[in-house]
Scaffold this active site. Structure first.
Site, PDB file in Angstrom:
ATOM      1  N   GLU A 194       4.749  62.880 -50.443  1.00 34.29           N
ATOM      2  CA  GLU A 194       5.748  62.300 -49.935  1.00 34.29           C
ATOM      3  C   GLU A 194       5.972  62.775 -48.523  1.00 34.29           C
ATOM      4  O   GLU A 194       7.016  62.542 -47.809  1.00 34.29           O
ATOM      5  CB  GLU A 194       7.337  62.343 -50.749  1.00 34.29           C
ATOM      6  CG  GLU A 194       7.132  61.851 -52.421  1.00 34.29           C
ATOM      7  CD  GLU A 194       7.282  60.864 -52.409  1.00 34.29           C
ATOM      8  OE1 GLU A 194       7.551  59.819 -51.124  1.00 34.29           O
ATOM      9  OE2 GLU A 194       7.883  60.417 -53.295  1.00 34.29           O
ATOM     10  N   HIS A 211      13.149  67.818 -51.778  1.00 29.50           N
ATOM     11  CA  HIS A 211      12.811  67.084 -52.415  1.00 29.50           C
ATOM     12  C   HIS A 211      12.356  67.410 -53.386  1.00 29.50           C
ATOM     13  O   HIS A 211      11.483  68.211 -54.333  1.00 29.50           O
ATOM     14  CB  HIS A 211      11.613  65.827 -52.070  1.00 29.50           C
ATOM     15  CG  HIS A 211      11.320  64.044 -52.751  1.00 29.50           C
ATOM     16  ND1 HIS A 211      13.079  64.056 -54.047  1.00 29.50           N
ATOM     17  CD2 HIS A 211      10.604  64.112 -53.562  1.00 29.50           C
ATOM     18  CE1 HIS A 211      12.009  62.930 -54.150  1.00 29.50           C
ATOM     19  NE2 HIS A 211      10.951  62.929 -54.546  1.00 29.50           N
ATOM     20  N   HIS A 222      13.363  66.544 -58.418  1.00 33.48           N
ATOM     21  CA  HIS A 222      14.393  64.635 -58.909  1.00 33.48           C
ATOM     22  C   HIS A 222      15.055  66.309 -60.028  1.00 33.48           C
ATOM     23  O   HIS A 222      14.477  66.240 -61.570  1.00 33.48           O
ATOM     24  CB  HIS A 222      12.952  64.110 -60.012  1.00 33.48           C
ATOM     25  CG  HIS A 222      11.876  63.554 -59.398  1.00 33.48           C
ATOM     26  ND1 HIS A 222      10.039  63.459 -59.753  1.00 33.48           N
ATOM     27  CD2 HIS A 222      12.018  63.680 -57.800  1.00 33.48           C
ATOM     28  CE1 HIS A 222       9.662  63.106 -58.886  1.00 33.48           C
ATOM     29  NE2 HIS A 222      10.379  62.693 -57.715  1.00 33.48           N
ATOM     30  N   TYR A 233      36.139  68.491 -53.212  1.00 38.52           N
ATOM     31  CA  TYR A 233      36.248  68.607 -51.773  1.00 38.52           C
ATOM     32  C   TYR A 233      33.863  69.140 -51.352  1.00 38.52           C
ATOM     33  O   TYR A 233      34.067  68.908 -50.407  1.00 38.52           O
ATOM     34  CB  TYR A 233      37.223  69.824 -50.462  1.00 38.52           C
ATOM     35  CG  TYR A 233      36.612  71.242 -51.506  1.00 38.52           C
ATOM     36  CD1 TYR A 233      36.582  72.191 -52.860  1.00 38.52           C
ATOM     37  CD2 TYR A 233      35.701  71.814 -50.447  1.00 38.52           C
ATOM     38  CE1 TYR A 233      37.328  72.379 -52.577  1.00 38.52           C
ATOM     39  CE2 TYR A 233      35.327  73.017 -50.770  1.00 38.52           C
ATOM     40  CZ  TYR A 233      36.149  74.251 -51.874  1.00 38.52           C
ATOM     41  OH  TYR A 233      35.357  74.670 -51.696  1.00 38.52           O
ATOM     42  N   HIS A 250      14.291  57.826 -59.063  1.00 38.39           N
ATOM     43  CA  HIS A 250      13.847  58.565 -58.768  1.00 38.39           C
ATOM     44  C   HIS A 250      14.211  60.134 -58.402  1.00 38.39           C
ATOM     45  O   HIS A 250      13.774  61.386 -59.231  1.00 38.39           O
ATOM     46  CB  HIS A 250      13.070  58.369 -56.516  1.00 38.39           C
ATOM     47  CG  HIS A 250      12.289  59.285 -56.627  1.00 38.39           C
ATOM     48  ND1 HIS A 250      11.262  59.143 -55.746  1.00 38.39           N
ATOM     49  CD2 HIS A 250      11.816  60.859 -56.565  1.00 38.39           C
ATOM     50  CE1 HIS A 250      10.083  59.333 -55.675  1.00 38.39           C
ATOM     51  NE2 HIS A 250       9.770  60.418 -55.799  1.00 38.39           N
ATOM     52  N   TYR A 293      33.843  76.877 -41.164  1.00 39.99           N
ATOM     53  CA  TYR A 293      32.694  78.021 -42.695  1.00 39.99           C
ATOM     54  C   TYR A 293      31.569  78.009 -42.173  1.00 39.99           C
ATOM     55  O   TYR A 293      30.821  77.889 -41.710  1.00 39.99           O
ATOM     56  CB  TYR A 293      32.599  77.234 -43.584  1.00 39.99           C
ATOM     57  CG  TYR A 293      32.336  77.256 -45.388  1.00 39.99           C
ATOM     58  CD1 TYR A 293      33.553  77.958 -45.341  1.00 39.99           C
ATOM     59  CD2 TYR A 293      31.722  77.225 -45.566  1.00 39.99           C
ATOM     60  CE1 TYR A 293      33.339  78.543 -46.650  1.00 39.99           C
ATOM     61  CE2 TYR A 293      30.886  77.926 -46.576  1.00 39.99           C
ATOM     62  CZ  TYR A 293      31.782  78.298 -47.051  1.00 39.99           C
ATOM     63  OH  TYR A 293      30.936  78.916 -48.803  1.00 39.99           O
TER      64      TYR A 293
HETATM   65 ZN   LIG Z   1       9.425  62.496 -56.256  1.00 32.17          ZN
END
Ligand SMILES: [Zn+2]
Length: 214
Positions: A72, A91, A93, A112, A154, A207
């Protein structure tokens, strides 16, 4: 410098698995370095990774290192090129994010804290085959004005100023997805108004600033 950063990447990848945001080798993590980024290798368990296993990739996909970069790398490169504030990309899952993404659902402003991802909702990127330029484009579109998005059929992707912040954001987004999923199982979500979310986003700008100012 690069060895410290490589080790920090490994430590964050291990913390990502320990947090439950990632399982096995499905996720990937990167950190901006020179004219490219350091990324976890393709298909290798994070346990036992050494700094030498981390791969450096430039924005065209040319890599340096003994391992193959994560498949990826494409959208990691796209995020660094389009979001100059991005220094770390995560990234994975995660179960709740992926559940919503498999229903093609993003996360609306039912709470929020959705604003932690930078906007009034967290979008779900259109589906495209993993590792493709099309997926990269879909992710970039969903990340317009945002630091996190779900990815149809995904998972989830997010970025932030550094590795600890990216992991914290991923954990928060997964928590929001879990709560939203539970709400959908019971009834309909009540969504905060546009003006209330504008107020929250304004508050979020200041913040955390306290810790950095004298
Ligand atoms: Zn993936």
């Amino acid at each position: 410098m690069t060895d410290t950063l490589r080790q920090q990447l490994i430590d964050t990848a291990l913390a990502m698995n320990a947090s439950g945001v990632n399982q096995g080798t499905s996720g990937n993590l990167s950190v901006r370095y020179e004219e490219g980024f350091l990324i976890t290798p393709s298909g290798m368990d994070y346990t036992g990774l050494s700094p030498d296993d981390i791969v450096w990739v430039d924005f065209n996909g040319n890599s340096r290192g003994s391992r193959k970069p994560s498949s990826e790398w494409h959208f990691h490169a796209a995020i660094y090129q389009h979001h100059e504030e991005a220094n770390a990309v995560l990234h994975a899952h995660p179960v709740s994010c992926t559940t919503l993404a498999c229903l093609d659902k993003g996360i609306p402003a039912f709470h929020y804290m959705v604003s932690m991802a930078g906007g009034k909702d967290i979008r779900c990127a259109d589906y495209a085959t993993f590792g493709t330029r099309e997926l990269s484009e879909a992710v970039l579109t969903a990340l317009e004005g945002r630091k996190a998005c779900l990815m149809s059929h995904h998972g989830m992707t997010c970025f932030d100023k550094d590795l600890p912040r990216a992991l914290a954001l991923a954990i928060e987004v997964e928590h929001l997805a879990t709560v939203y999923g539970r709400i959908l199982a019971i009834g309909e979500a009540d969504i905060l108004s546009d003006s209330e979310m504008s107020k929250v986003l304004e508050k979020f700008k200041s913040y955390g600033v306290q810790a950095q100012t004298k």
